[in-house]
Design a protein around this motif. Structure first.
Motif, PDB file in Angstrom:
ATOM      1  N   LYS A 103       0.836  -1.199   0.000  1.00  0.00           N
ATOM      2  CA  LYS A 103       0.000   0.000   0.000  1.00  0.00           C
ATOM      3  C   LYS A 103       0.871   1.249   0.000  1.00  0.00           C
ATOM      4  CE  LYS A 103      -4.029  -2.100   2.285  1.00  0.00           C
ATOM      5  NZ  LYS A 103      -5.053  -2.071   1.226  1.00  0.00           N
ATOM      6  N   VAL A 143      -7.507   6.636   9.438  1.00  0.00           N
ATOM      7  CA  VAL A 143      -7.396   5.230   9.035  1.00  0.00           C
ATOM      8  C   VAL A 143      -5.954   4.761   9.216  1.00  0.00           C
ATOM      9  CG1 VAL A 143      -7.869   3.577   7.174  1.00  0.00           C
ATOM     10  CG2 VAL A 143      -9.181   5.699   7.312  1.00  0.00           C
ATOM     11  N   LYS A 145      -3.489   1.488   8.336  1.00  0.00           N
ATOM     12  CA  LYS A 145      -3.479   0.303   7.465  1.00  0.00           C
ATOM     13  C   LYS A 145      -2.133  -0.390   7.490  1.00  0.00           C
ATOM     14  CE  LYS A 145      -6.448   2.196   3.875  1.00  0.00           C
ATOM     15  NZ  LYS A 145      -6.617   2.523   2.458  1.00  0.00           N
ATOM     16  N   VAL A 155      -7.056  -3.154   7.839  1.00  0.00           N
ATOM     17  CA  VAL A 155      -7.442  -1.741   7.787  1.00  0.00           C
ATOM     18  C   VAL A 155      -8.312  -1.397   8.998  1.00  0.00           C
ATOM     19  CG1 VAL A 155      -8.749  -0.027   6.457  1.00  0.00           C
ATOM     20  CG2 VAL A 155      -7.343  -1.729   5.272  1.00  0.00           C
ATOM     21  N   GLU A 187      -3.877   7.423   7.320  1.00  0.00           N
ATOM     22  CA  GLU A 187      -4.456   8.248   6.262  1.00  0.00           C
ATOM     23  C   GLU A 187      -5.766   8.912   6.623  1.00  0.00           C
ATOM     24  OE1 GLU A 187      -4.454   5.145   3.008  1.00  0.00           O
ATOM     25  OE2 GLU A 187      -6.555   5.695   2.861  1.00  0.00           O
ATOM     26  N   GLU A 188      -6.043   9.922   5.843  1.00  0.00           N
ATOM     27  CA  GLU A 188      -7.267  10.714   5.972  1.00  0.00           C
ATOM     28  C   GLU A 188      -8.477   9.803   5.727  1.00  0.00           C
ATOM     29  OE1 GLU A 188      -8.946  14.156   2.894  1.00  0.00           O
ATOM     30  OE2 GLU A 188      -7.304  12.840   2.350  1.00  0.00           O
ATOM     31  N   PHE A 189      -9.528   9.997   6.494  1.00  0.00           N
ATOM     32  CA  PHE A 189     -10.765   9.222   6.341  1.00  0.00           C
ATOM     33  C   PHE A 189     -11.626   9.879   5.268  1.00  0.00           C
ATOM     34  CE2 PHE A 189     -15.239   8.513   7.659  1.00  0.00           C
ATOM     35  CZ  PHE A 189     -15.262   7.132   7.576  1.00  0.00           C
ATOM     36  N   LEU A 190     -12.001   9.099   4.278  1.00  0.00           N
ATOM     37  CA  LEU A 190     -12.835   9.641   3.196  1.00  0.00           C
ATOM     38  C   LEU A 190     -14.284   9.214   3.404  1.00  0.00           C
ATOM     39  CD1 LEU A 190     -10.605   8.738   0.106  1.00  0.00           C
ATOM     40  CD2 LEU A 190     -10.737  10.935   1.288  1.00  0.00           C
ATOM     41  N   GLU A 194     -18.919   3.797  -1.858  1.00  0.00           N
ATOM     42  CA  GLU A 194     -17.781   3.013  -2.331  1.00  0.00           C
ATOM     43  C   GLU A 194     -18.170   2.220  -3.565  1.00  0.00           C
ATOM     44  OE1 GLU A 194     -15.997   1.233   1.335  1.00  0.00           O
ATOM     45  OE2 GLU A 194     -14.724   0.233  -0.132  1.00  0.00           O
ATOM     46  N   LYS A 216     -19.152  -4.577   1.963  1.00  0.00           N
ATOM     47  CA  LYS A 216     -17.993  -5.067   2.724  1.00  0.00           C
ATOM     48  C   LYS A 216     -18.281  -5.358   4.186  1.00  0.00           C
ATOM     49  CE  LYS A 216     -13.789  -3.845   0.445  1.00  0.00           C
ATOM     50  NZ  LYS A 216     -14.101  -3.091  -0.778  1.00  0.00           N
ATOM     51  N   ASN A 226     -15.280  -4.784   8.721  1.00  0.00           N
ATOM     52  CA  ASN A 226     -15.155  -5.077   7.297  1.00  0.00           C
ATOM     53  C   ASN A 226     -14.765  -6.531   7.083  1.00  0.00           C
ATOM     54  OD1 ASN A 226     -15.885  -2.811   5.910  1.00  0.00           O
ATOM     55  ND2 ASN A 226     -13.803  -1.988   5.751  1.00  0.00           N
ATOM     56  N   MET A 275     -13.638   5.574  -3.537  1.00  0.00           N
ATOM     57  CA  MET A 275     -14.627   6.288  -2.733  1.00  0.00           C
ATOM     58  C   MET A 275     -15.103   7.460  -3.593  1.00  0.00           C
ATOM     59  SD  MET A 275     -16.011   6.022   0.255  1.00  0.00           S
ATOM     60  CE  MET A 275     -15.085   5.571   1.697  1.00  0.00           C
ATOM     61  N   LEU A 284      -9.081   4.130  -2.992  1.00  0.00           N
ATOM     62  CA  LEU A 284      -8.835   3.591  -1.645  1.00  0.00           C
ATOM     63  C   LEU A 284      -7.724   2.556  -1.711  1.00  0.00           C
ATOM     64  CD1 LEU A 284     -12.487   2.924  -0.456  1.00  0.00           C
ATOM     65  CD2 LEU A 284     -10.967   4.702   0.414  1.00  0.00           C
ATOM     66  N   GLU A 285      -7.768   1.750  -2.750  1.00  0.00           N
ATOM     67  CA  GLU A 285      -6.755   0.695  -2.902  1.00  0.00           C
ATOM     68  C   GLU A 285      -6.770   0.195  -4.325  1.00  0.00           C
ATOM     69  OE1 GLU A 285      -7.582  -3.154  -1.311  1.00  0.00           O
ATOM     70  OE2 GLU A 285      -9.711  -3.037  -1.824  1.00  0.00           O
TER      71      GLU A 285
HETATM   72  P1  AMP Z   1      -8.502  -1.112   1.585  1.00  0.00           P
HETATM   73  O1  AMP Z   1      -8.062  -2.538   1.787  1.00  0.00           O
HETATM   74  O2  AMP Z   1      -7.404  -0.130   1.618  1.00  0.00           O
HETATM   75  O3  AMP Z   1      -9.431  -0.941   0.416  1.00  0.00           O
HETATM   76  O4  AMP Z   1      -9.457  -0.826   2.809  1.00  0.00           O
HETATM   77  C1  AMP Z   1     -10.556  -1.663   3.116  1.00  0.00           C
HETATM   78  C2  AMP Z   1     -11.788  -0.843   3.352  1.00  0.00           C
HETATM   79  O5  AMP Z   1     -11.554   0.117   4.391  1.00  0.00           O
HETATM   80  C3  AMP Z   1     -12.229  -0.014   2.161  1.00  0.00           C
HETATM   81  O6  AMP Z   1     -12.993  -0.785   1.281  1.00  0.00           O
HETATM   82  C4  AMP Z   1     -13.020   1.072   2.836  1.00  0.00           C
HETATM   83  O7  AMP Z   1     -14.310   0.639   3.184  1.00  0.00           O
HETATM   84  C5  AMP Z   1     -12.239   1.326   4.106  1.00  0.00           C
HETATM   85  N1  AMP Z   1     -11.246   2.390   3.920  1.00  0.00           N
HETATM   86  C6  AMP Z   1      -9.964   2.242   3.535  1.00  0.00           C
HETATM   87  N2  AMP Z   1      -9.336   3.422   3.437  1.00  0.00           N
HETATM   88  C7  AMP Z   1     -10.237   4.358   3.774  1.00  0.00           C
HETATM   89  C8  AMP Z   1     -10.210   5.782   3.854  1.00  0.00           C
HETATM   90  N3  AMP Z   1      -9.100   6.482   3.598  1.00  0.00           N
HETATM   91  N4  AMP Z   1     -11.339   6.412   4.213  1.00  0.00           N
HETATM   92  C9  AMP Z   1     -12.463   5.720   4.490  1.00  0.00           C
HETATM   93  N5  AMP Z   1     -12.561   4.397   4.439  1.00  0.00           N
HETATM   94  C10 AMP Z   1     -11.477   3.707   4.069  1.00  0.00           C
END
Ligand code: AMP
Ligand code: GLY
Length: 428
Positions: A103, A143, A145, A155, A187-190, A194, A216, A226, A275, A284-285
């Motif tokens: 990541k 967040v 991770k 996460v 990281e910043e929360f968005l 989704e 999720k 999640n 997002m 997000l990823e």
């Molecule tokens: P990721 O594996 O990075 O996609 O994270 C898993 C889940 O966490 C995502 O599908 C989102 O629901 C949530 N998530 C990850 N990063 C953020 C973020 N910066 N802001 C809000 N939700 C997030």
């Protein structure tokens, strides 16, 4: 062609199901597959992480095409090994797969190329991570991770400083996700809706699949922790034509092009978790593979021959022909073991799968199932994926849940609100 599908989840069952319908497919193998794939081809007891033995198998059996489901073999370099032996395989090589494997790498890549994503800082020690959290640069919730692969579980959305500290403790100190936690991102929360945006690419050109929305969270109303995904619907009600074009032009195409420029030609499936924020879509990823459960409704909607399209991509011409989809929506509800995504018991007797699969319009894909004699038992967190595709989303979900009603095992958990209240908006 003789075709090998690697993996054992419902995603791989859905891919095998679609591939087996191709007139080009003469013989299908799944490694290791599951009780569901047994009726489509031959299961081979090989571990997806055992790259050498998989390559030996493909050589001995003269496999013409290998399709990889999970990220782990890709991150381990299965494509590099197969290509070294001149075996045709669909997926990114190790260097390109880093976009999912790290990541931190993905964030640095997006920052270098102005691809929209959440603001972040990376840390390689617990004190540094705590310093970033305390600095006030990110307001709560924030967040935390794990950097590496953690099956969607690394996460943590932290609403207060003590929760963020706890996340650092679990990831970096207790090493709950092993080496994946050597570094963390803060990281910043968005906020926003989704969506999963998934495309096939030959490394230069990009062929998007129909839109899809994952569910999720474990519990109804998007509550609880999640998971890898508890259900999915296609199309996504939130991705209209304009947004689709914005994601292609502003995210997908630049991602593939910049990877190529950096000497990481990405051939395979590129998946962006997005997002849809007030300021536009943000990444997000990245994943370097098909989604699970997203693939299940997508395969139900795909009318074209998947083997032809994958072959085109391998010949550097992913846009050689059109991809046809049914205009009908499709959906999928995951049946999980009680306790998932935490610890759960296995070997629970599953009843009613054949009855559900006999219902007109219902397709059941296997994930964590095992056969013991003629008994079907649970063997994983996500156990089955019940799917359908009907005239409307409401009809689709009704059909799926009528199948779900017939299936039972001790502790079975599923969401009752997949696709609920999501309307029938037009989207690609
Ligand atoms: P990721 O594996 O990075 O996609 O994270 C898993 C889940 O966490 C995502 O599908 C989102 O629901 C949530 N998530 C990850 N990063 C953020 C973020 N910066 N802001 C809000 N939700 C997030
Ligand atoms: N459903 C989320 C994923 O496949 O990563």
């Amino acid at each position: 062609m003789q075709i090998l599908v690697i993996g054992s989840g419902a995603r791989e069952h859905a891919l095998a199901w679609k591939i087996s319908q191709s007139p080009l497919c003469r013989k299908l193998y799944c490694a290791p597959g599951n009780p569901g794939t047994m009726s489509l081809g031959e299961n081979v007891p090989l571990n997806p992480a055992d790259i050498e033995r998989l390559a030996d198998f493909a050589q001995t059996k003269r496999i013409d095409l290998t399709v990889v489901g999970p990220e782990m073999p890709l991150a381990l370099g299965i494509v590099d090994e197969f290509e070294k032996r001149r075996l045709r395989i669909f997926g990114p090589n190790k260097k390109a797969a880093e976009i999912e494997e790290s990541k931190v790498f993905a964030k640095q890549f997006m920052t270098r190329h102005n691809i929209p994503t959440a603001r972040y800082r990376a840390a390689s020690s617990p004190p540094r991570a705590r310093e970033i959290i305390k600095s006030g640069e990110f307001s709560f919730p924030l967040v935390v991770k794990a950097d590496g692969l953690a099956a969607g579980k690394g996460v943590f959305i932290c609403r207060a400083p003590d929760k963020a500290d706890e996340a650092v403790q679990r990831i970096m100190v207790e090493k709950e996700f092993g080496d994946a936690g050597a570094r963390v991102l803060v990281e910043e929360f968005l906020t926003g809706k989704e969506v999963s945006f998934i495309a096939l690419t030959d490394g230069i050109k990009v062929r998007p699949l129909v839109s899809v929305m994952d569910h999720k969270a474990l519990l109804d109303g998007d509550q609880g922790p999640n998971t890898g995904g508890m259900g999915a619907i296609s199309p996504s009600p939130f991705l209209d034509k304009n947004l689709f074009a914005e994601v292609m032009d502003g995210i997908l195409i630049p991602t593939v092009t910049r990877l190529l420029e950096e000497g990481r030609k990405f051939r395979g499936v590129i998946y962006c978790g997005l997002m849809l924020t007030e300021k536009g879509p943000k990444v997000l990823e990245y994943n370097c593979r098909f989604g699970d459960p997203e693939t299940q409704p997508q395969m139900l909607r795909l009318k074209s021959d998947l083997v032809e399209i994958i072959s085109d991509a391998l010949e550097d011409n992913v846009l050689a022909r059109g991809m046809e989809w049914t205009g009908r929506p499709a959906g999928c509800v995951v049946l999980a073991s009680g306790g998932y995504p935490g610890a759960y018991e296995k070997k629970k007797w599953i009843q009613g799968v054949d009855d559900a699969a006999r219902l007109s319009g219902v397709t059941v894909f296997h994930a964590g199932t095992k056969l013991e004699g003629d008994r079907l038992l649970t063997g994983g967190g996500r156990v089955l994926a019940v799917c359908a595709s009907e005239e409307t989303l409401a009809d689709t979900m009704r059909r799926i849940y009528s199948g779900v009603q017939l299936i039972s095992f001790e502790g079975m958990h599923y969401r009752k609100d997949i696709g609920a209240g999501l309307g029938e908006k037009e989207s690609p």
